[in-house]
Design an enzyme around this catalytic site. Structure first.
Site, mmCIF file in Angstrom:
data_model
loop_
_atom_site.group_PDB
_atom_site.id
_atom_site.type_symbol
_atom_site.label_atom_id
_atom_site.label_comp_id
_atom_site.label_asym_id
_atom_site.label_seq_id
_atom_site.Cartn_x
_atom_site.Cartn_y
_atom_site.Cartn_z
ATOM 1 N N ASP A 1 8.255 -1.720 6.605
ATOM 2 C CA ASP A 1 8.098 -2.737 5.566
ATOM 3 C C ASP A 1 9.414 -3.296 5.059
ATOM 4 O OD1 ASP A 1 5.428 -2.203 5.901
ATOM 5 O OD2 ASP A 1 5.221 -1.023 4.068
ATOM 6 N N ASP B 1 0.880 -1.184 0.000
ATOM 7 C CA ASP B 1 0.000 0.000 0.000
ATOM 8 C C ASP B 1 0.911 1.225 0.000
ATOM 9 O OD1 ASP B 1 0.887 -0.546 2.611
ATOM 10 O OD2 ASP B 1 -0.851 0.406 3.541
ATOM 11 N N VAL C 1 2.725 -6.289 2.935
ATOM 12 C CA VAL C 1 3.151 -5.293 3.915
ATOM 13 C C VAL C 1 2.125 -4.176 4.072
ATOM 14 C CG1 VAL C 1 5.612 -5.792 3.665
ATOM 15 C CG2 VAL C 1 4.547 -4.088 2.168
#
Length: 329
Positions: A247, A10, A129
């Site tokens: 992440d 994202d 993630v």
């Protein structure tokens, strides 16, 4: 060939660093990047992901658009832990690198994941993630696809740490039903990298300066992205001139497992509590009768992470690529 990996992102600032690491490390064969609504709306996630791959000269990596909303809920719950594009927003809507020249591939992320997992002749690694909406939808279509995955590495959750609420971490909170599906799917190995670990791997301004000094597209961009995170964390909760880059700990783990320290434990997700929705309940009791379903990271090696970032971002496969430096952000 390196470890075959599909990233599900994202893309805000920490996803961007993770994408660059996976796309540039010689030990990782990045098959594709799939996107999901999360840090930013899906259209920004797509744009940011394409920008990153173009910027480092890896435009050939396919990008597929995923779900714009959670699998059950109409949208995110009402709580927000920062105002979009404010000083304490660690992402911003658009990453400060040139606009993308490439475009996403036809078909959606879920379709791609199902077809790829069904067709593969050797197990792949999934690294989600962001919110787990795409992965949960794939499992709803075909639960047996867990057999095509050697490991799922999830950035999400927290045991002693939280961010979006007093109980929950953003990725799990944003789609708790999806997180429940993934955690109970029966993957042969599921590694959970929660805030407990990522908050132990802070990246400092001095490390950002070393990345910028590399003079590569990845080093320059990573310094800019992580610098924004340090500014935002300083505005919200001072971290001493450093910030987590959540992440990328997951992608670093793929090639250097010692970057985190894990314990095999039972983990569940609260999907109903009015004060605890999205909480990952990690059972650390020595006499627990629960069945361990996740290798949970409780610690991380910040020095090793920074060394890996510096080594990998020194690579420049796009030496003849973008001519302009990142724009102001």
């Amino acid at each position: 060939m390196g470890r075959k990996v599909i990233l599900d992102v994202d893309t805000g600032t920490d996803d961007a660093v993770a994408i660059m690491f996976a796309a540039l490390h010689p030990g990782i064969d990045l098959l594709a990047v799939t996107t999901v609504n999360g840090n930013v709306p899906l259209e920004n996630t797509m744009d940011n992901t394409l920008r990153v791959l173009d910027w480092i000269g890896r435009s050939e990596v396919p990008v597929f658009a995923g779900l714009p909303r959670p699998i059950v809920r109409a949208g995110f719950p009402s709580a927000r832990h920062f105002e979009r594009d404010s000083d304490d927003d660690p992402h911003g809507s658009t990453l400060p690198i040139p606009p993308a020249r490439s475009t996403s591939r036809a078909g959606g992320a879920v379709e791609f994941l199902v077809e790829t997992l069904r067709a593969t002749t050797q197990p792949l690694t999934l690294v989600p993630v962001g919110p787990l909406s795409n992965i949960a939808t794939v499992l709803a279509i075909d639960p047996s696809l867990t057999e095509a995955v050697d490991e799922v590495v999830v950035m999400g959750g927290g045991h002693a740490e939280a961010n979006v609420t007093a109980s929950a971490e953003f990725n799990v909170w944003a789609d708790p039903e999806a997180a429940h599906v993934v955690l109970t799917a029966g993957f042969r190995r599921l590694t959970l990298v929660p805030l407990d670990a990522t908050h132990r791997a802070l990246v400092t301004r001095a490390a950002c300066a070393r990345l910028a000094d590399l003079g590569t597209p990845a080093g320059t961009a990573a310094a800019r992205f992580i610098g924004r995170r340090i500014d935002a964390y300083g505005a919200a909760a001072p971290c001493g001139g450093a910030a987590p880059v959540h992440d990328v700990v997951c992608t670093a783990y793929l090639v250097e497992p010692d970057v985190v320290t894990t314990r095999h434990l039972p983990v569940a997700v609260d999907t109903a509590g009015p004060l605890t929705v999205g909480r990952t309940v990690v059972d650390t009791r020595p006499d627990s009768r629960g069945t361990p379903n996740a290798h949970v990271a409780f610690d991380a090696d910040a020095g090793l992470l920074v060394r890996l970032l510096t080594e990998v971002f020194a690579r420049d496969p796009a030496a003849d690529g973008p001519a302009s430096a990142p724009g102001p952000g």
